[in-house]
Design a protein around this motif. Sequence first.
Motif, PDB file in Angstrom:
ATOM      1  N   TYR A 152       0.795  -1.244   0.126  1.00  0.00           N
ATOM      2  CA  TYR A 152      -0.036   0.147  -0.049  1.00  0.00           C
ATOM      3  C   TYR A 152       1.037   1.337  -0.002  1.00  0.00           C
ATOM      4  O   TYR A 152       0.460   2.333  -0.440  1.00  0.00           O
ATOM      5  CB  TYR A 152      -0.954  -0.202   1.269  1.00  0.00           C
ATOM      6  N   LEU A 153       1.874   1.292   0.439  1.00  0.00           N
ATOM      7  CA  LEU A 153       2.951   2.193   0.795  1.00  0.00           C
ATOM      8  C   LEU A 153       3.003   3.338  -0.571  1.00  0.00           C
ATOM      9  O   LEU A 153       2.786   4.510  -0.433  1.00  0.00           O
ATOM     10  CB  LEU A 153       4.264   2.055   1.444  1.00  0.00           C
ATOM     11  N   PRO A 154       3.502   2.635  -1.927  1.00  0.00           N
ATOM     12  CA  PRO A 154       3.368   3.704  -2.841  1.00  0.00           C
ATOM     13  C   PRO A 154       2.119   4.255  -3.281  1.00  0.00           C
ATOM     14  O   PRO A 154       2.316   5.105  -4.260  1.00  0.00           O
ATOM     15  CB  PRO A 154       4.337   2.770  -4.152  1.00  0.00           C
ATOM     16  N   GLN A 155       0.916   3.672  -2.842  1.00  0.00           N
ATOM     17  CA  GLN A 155      -0.290   4.076  -3.388  1.00  0.00           C
ATOM     18  C   GLN A 155      -0.898   5.324  -2.471  1.00  0.00           C
ATOM     19  O   GLN A 155      -1.592   5.996  -2.772  1.00  0.00           O
ATOM     20  CB  GLN A 155      -1.202   2.764  -3.354  1.00  0.00           C
ATOM     21  N   ILE A 156      -0.358   5.146  -1.154  1.00  0.00           N
ATOM     22  CA  ILE A 156      -0.775   6.096  -0.356  1.00  0.00           C
ATOM     23  C   ILE A 156      -0.028   7.219   0.089  1.00  0.00           C
ATOM     24  O   ILE A 156      -0.480   8.142   0.819  1.00  0.00           O
ATOM     25  CB  ILE A 156      -1.382   5.472   1.212  1.00  0.00           C
ATOM     26  N   ALA A 157       1.234   7.208  -0.367  1.00  0.00           N
ATOM     27  CA  ALA A 157       2.188   8.286  -0.055  1.00  0.00           C
ATOM     28  C   ALA A 157       2.916   8.626  -1.032  1.00  0.00           C
ATOM     29  O   ALA A 157       3.429   7.909  -1.849  1.00  0.00           O
ATOM     30  CB  ALA A 157       2.952   7.653   0.988  1.00  0.00           C
ATOM     31  N   PRO A 158       2.883   9.871  -1.731  1.00  0.00           N
ATOM     32  CA  PRO A 158       3.534  10.194  -2.751  1.00  0.00           C
ATOM     33  C   PRO A 158       5.110  10.218  -2.516  1.00  0.00           C
ATOM     34  O   PRO A 158       5.704  10.260  -1.346  1.00  0.00           O
ATOM     35  CB  PRO A 158       3.305  11.987  -3.099  1.00  0.00           C
ATOM     36  N   PRO A 159       6.096  10.231  -3.488  1.00  0.00           N
ATOM     37  CA  PRO A 159       7.379   9.904  -3.424  1.00  0.00           C
ATOM     38  C   PRO A 159       8.135  10.792  -2.131  1.00  0.00           C
ATOM     39  O   PRO A 159       8.941  10.158  -1.361  1.00  0.00           O
ATOM     40  CB  PRO A 159       8.118  10.267  -4.834  1.00  0.00           C
ATOM     41  N   GLU A 160       7.620  12.060  -2.287  1.00  0.00           N
ATOM     42  CA  GLU A 160       8.407  12.816  -1.233  1.00  0.00           C
ATOM     43  C   GLU A 160       8.077  12.704   0.180  1.00  0.00           C
ATOM     44  O   GLU A 160       8.603  12.922   1.286  1.00  0.00           O
ATOM     45  CB  GLU A 160       8.218  14.534  -1.405  1.00  0.00           C
ATOM     46  N   GLU A 161       6.945  11.951   0.626  1.00  0.00           N
ATOM     47  CA  GLU A 161       6.371  11.658   1.970  1.00  0.00           C
ATOM     48  C   GLU A 161       6.655  10.155   2.261  1.00  0.00           C
ATOM     49  O   GLU A 161       6.583   9.894   3.569  1.00  0.00           O
ATOM     50  CB  GLU A 161       5.195  11.684   1.800  1.00  0.00           C
ATOM     51  N   ARG A 162       7.398   9.298   1.475  1.00  0.00           N
ATOM     52  CA  ARG A 162       7.271   7.822   1.686  1.00  0.00           C
ATOM     53  C   ARG A 162       8.263   7.473   2.884  1.00  0.00           C
ATOM     54  O   ARG A 162       7.792   6.704   3.601  1.00  0.00           O
ATOM     55  CB  ARG A 162       7.767   7.017   0.461  1.00  0.00           C
ATOM     56  N   ASP A 163       9.346   8.266   3.099  1.00  0.00           N
ATOM     57  CA  ASP A 163      10.426   7.841   4.143  1.00  0.00           C
ATOM     58  C   ASP A 163       9.661   8.186   5.438  1.00  0.00           C
ATOM     59  O   ASP A 163       9.843   7.560   6.259  1.00  0.00           O
ATOM     60  CB  ASP A 163      11.782   8.688   3.962  1.00  0.00           C
ATOM     61  N   ALA A 164       9.165   9.397   5.465  1.00  0.00           N
ATOM     62  CA  ALA A 164       8.445   9.572   6.822  1.00  0.00           C
ATOM     63  C   ALA A 164       7.293   8.762   7.140  1.00  0.00           C
ATOM     64  O   ALA A 164       7.028   8.371   8.315  1.00  0.00           O
ATOM     65  CB  ALA A 164       7.912  11.258   6.718  1.00  0.00           C
ATOM     66  N   VAL A 165       6.354   8.362   6.290  1.00  0.00           N
ATOM     67  CA  VAL A 165       5.352   7.536   6.408  1.00  0.00           C
ATOM     68  C   VAL A 165       5.623   6.129   6.764  1.00  0.00           C
ATOM     69  O   VAL A 165       5.216   5.616   7.693  1.00  0.00           O
ATOM     70  CB  VAL A 165       4.374   7.549   5.187  1.00  0.00           C
ATOM     71  N   SER A 166       6.592   5.614   6.045  1.00  0.00           N
ATOM     72  CA  SER A 166       7.022   4.239   6.415  1.00  0.00           C
ATOM     73  C   SER A 166       7.951   4.176   7.970  1.00  0.00           C
ATOM     74  O   SER A 166       7.555   3.312   8.454  1.00  0.00           O
ATOM     75  CB  SER A 166       8.223   4.139   5.345  1.00  0.00           C
ATOM     76  N   SER A 364      16.418   1.439   9.898  1.00  0.00           N
ATOM     77  CA  SER A 364      17.155   0.865   8.662  1.00  0.00           C
ATOM     78  C   SER A 364      16.130   0.153   8.267  1.00  0.00           C
ATOM     79  O   SER A 364      16.128   0.062   6.885  1.00  0.00           O
ATOM     80  CB  SER A 364      18.401  -0.047   9.235  1.00  0.00           C
ATOM     81  N   GLN A 365      15.343  -0.357   8.914  1.00  0.00           N
ATOM     82  CA  GLN A 365      13.992  -1.298   8.332  1.00  0.00           C
ATOM     83  C   GLN A 365      13.022  -0.541   7.436  1.00  0.00           C
ATOM     84  O   GLN A 365      12.461  -0.734   6.393  1.00  0.00           O
ATOM     85  CB  GLN A 365      13.270  -2.042   9.310  1.00  0.00           C
ATOM     86  N   ALA A 366      12.659   0.657   8.158  1.00  0.00           N
ATOM     87  CA  ALA A 366      11.665   1.645   7.626  1.00  0.00           C
ATOM     88  C   ALA A 366      12.094   2.266   6.312  1.00  0.00           C
ATOM     89  O   ALA A 366      11.338   2.293   5.388  1.00  0.00           O
ATOM     90  CB  ALA A 366      11.237   2.647   8.693  1.00  0.00           C
ATOM     91  N   LEU A 367      13.469   2.673   6.350  1.00  0.00           N
ATOM     92  CA  LEU A 367      13.679   3.452   4.882  1.00  0.00           C
ATOM     93  C   LEU A 367      14.128   2.479   3.804  1.00  0.00           C
ATOM     94  O   LEU A 367      13.830   2.723   2.729  1.00  0.00           O
ATOM     95  CB  LEU A 367      14.943   4.152   5.458  1.00  0.00           C
ATOM     96  N   SER A 368      14.646   1.019   4.091  1.00  0.00           N
ATOM     97  CA  SER A 368      14.651   0.033   3.162  1.00  0.00           C
ATOM     98  C   SER A 368      13.193  -0.225   2.697  1.00  0.00           C
ATOM     99  O   SER A 368      13.325  -0.201   1.409  1.00  0.00           O
ATOM    100  CB  SER A 368      15.216  -1.169   3.763  1.00  0.00           C
ATOM    101  N   ARG A 369      12.238  -0.213   3.470  1.00  0.00           N
ATOM    102  CA  ARG A 369      11.056  -0.275   2.764  1.00  0.00           C
ATOM    103  C   ARG A 369      10.353   0.805   1.749  1.00  0.00           C
ATOM    104  O   ARG A 369      10.061   0.576   0.881  1.00  0.00           O
ATOM    105  CB  ARG A 369       9.791  -0.616   3.967  1.00  0.00           C
ATOM    106  N   SER A 370      10.700   1.924   2.243  1.00  0.00           N
ATOM    107  CA  SER A 370      10.362   3.027   1.376  1.00  0.00           C
ATOM    108  C   SER A 370      10.946   3.248   0.407  1.00  0.00           C
ATOM    109  O   SER A 370      10.632   3.709  -0.835  1.00  0.00           O
ATOM    110  CB  SER A 370      10.380   4.487   2.428  1.00  0.00           C
ATOM    111  N   LEU A 371      12.303   3.141   0.606  1.00  0.00           N
ATOM    112  CA  LEU A 371      13.295   3.086  -0.854  1.00  0.00           C
ATOM    113  C   LEU A 371      12.865   2.013  -2.039  1.00  0.00           C
ATOM    114  O   LEU A 371      12.732   2.322  -3.085  1.00  0.00           O
ATOM    115  CB  LEU A 371      14.788   3.041  -0.320  1.00  0.00           C
ATOM    116  N   TYR A 372      12.657   0.749  -1.238  1.00  0.00           N
ATOM    117  CA  TYR A 372      12.130  -0.084  -2.329  1.00  0.00           C
ATOM    118  C   TYR A 372      10.831   0.216  -3.120  1.00  0.00           C
ATOM    119  O   TYR A 372      10.767  -0.026  -4.341  1.00  0.00           O
ATOM    120  CB  TYR A 372      12.173  -1.513  -1.798  1.00  0.00           C
ATOM    121  N   SER A 373       9.965   0.895  -2.443  1.00  0.00           N
ATOM    122  CA  SER A 373       8.896   1.324  -2.841  1.00  0.00           C
ATOM    123  C   SER A 373       8.822   2.067  -4.108  1.00  0.00           C
ATOM    124  O   SER A 373       8.133   2.063  -5.058  1.00  0.00           O
ATOM    125  CB  SER A 373       7.735   2.115  -1.880  1.00  0.00           C
TER     126      SER A 373
END
Length: 451
Positions: A152-166, A364-373
Amino acid sequence: MGTDTVRTEASDDAAGRRREQRGWYFYDWACSVYSTSVLTVFLGPYLTSVAEEAADPAGYVHPLGVPVRAGSFFAYSVSLSVIAAVLVMPLVGAAADRTGRKKPFLGAAAYTGAAATTGMFFLSGDRYLLGGVLLVVANAAQSVAMMLYNSYLPQIAPPEERDAVSSRGWAFGYAAGSLVLVVNLVLYLAHGSFGVAESTAVRICLASAGLWWGGFTLIPLLRLRDRTPAAASAGAVSAPGLRQVVATFRDMRRHPLTLAFLLAYLVYNDGIQTVISQASVYGSEELGLGQSTLIGAVLLVQVLAVVGALTMGRLSRIYGAKRTILGSLAAWTLTLAVGYFLPAGAPVGFFLLAAAIGLVLGGSQALSRSLYSHLVPPGKEAEYFSAYEVSDRGTSWLGPLLFGITYQVTGSYRDAIISLVIFFVVGFLLLARVPVRRAIADAGNPVPERI
């Protein structure tokens, strides 16, 4: 269309997105107590004791007629759950992308896992086989649900928000894990004051995690929404089991830079998971620390992981996600080096080590998830996140294997723990070589200003 109308629609879209994001956070809040209270603290020792109660004079139990040492039953059950998850995740992911209906799949997986966990209340006497079945179902269901949740992450957060949301999602999970673990430990350590036996207290702790998981899952199910599938996904056909796993990775070959990131992630994440699973062994066997110290350290990791996830989320806004992850891998390496020199019988040093692990763990886990998204082609979110979870779970035996072989050869847990540095060094080098901006563009996604 007037300017005011455009602004109103944009404001409505932003409000709807924030509502979905808040609902999304609550799934981590719901399911993380399973990982913390059930898998990390209570189930392993308790299921082993139940298996030992059912064992024959030679110490073996016989599930389906196969002789298994009672002390190995929990580990084998976890391994079987990983195999089940690896077979099911790509199939469910492809179906979710094809139909665009992730929410029913998420609900089915979450409530299957929650029901199995709640059913652990009935794990008593010599019912080790019941415990093994419930563990396999709960663990596999949790993997499937987390794959859908992450997608869901890439669908609910635009690119500039994903690190913070994750990062907020991870923080919610660690906060819930800490809260429930405190309550569970009060019940467990003071069970006599509550008029219950120790085994009953453990079964209540296990079942409460399932009830928590199921209860709070209602929030994301109410707030998340399904989306129309992309054309590429709508025409796809899911293949059964292993064929879908192969098909997913074959499709990923068209995005070699995404695969390059996934390789780096599976290497350094294997190191992270091994440190988490083996730190208590190191503390008890090499440092001679008691159970209360080890449980306290687990709780400290949970609490500080909240701070670490949020802090690293802020750092990523300044330095970008890739650089922040690289910094965390350097911190992991330094933490292991310090751990190697910890003196035995010194709980303060072990707590400082736990604090360091907590501060880098969540981020490290949260940012890995957002970067992969950012590296996932549009319309293939669930399918590609199934590969992400498969990479996580499917290789999680490499670190423990190295840890075990090193101890077997040297007879030293200090040598075993320092051997894990190789995962962080190799992971660092592999990630440093990934041109993430080009990888994002090649996946067909907009490139954030800072990544």
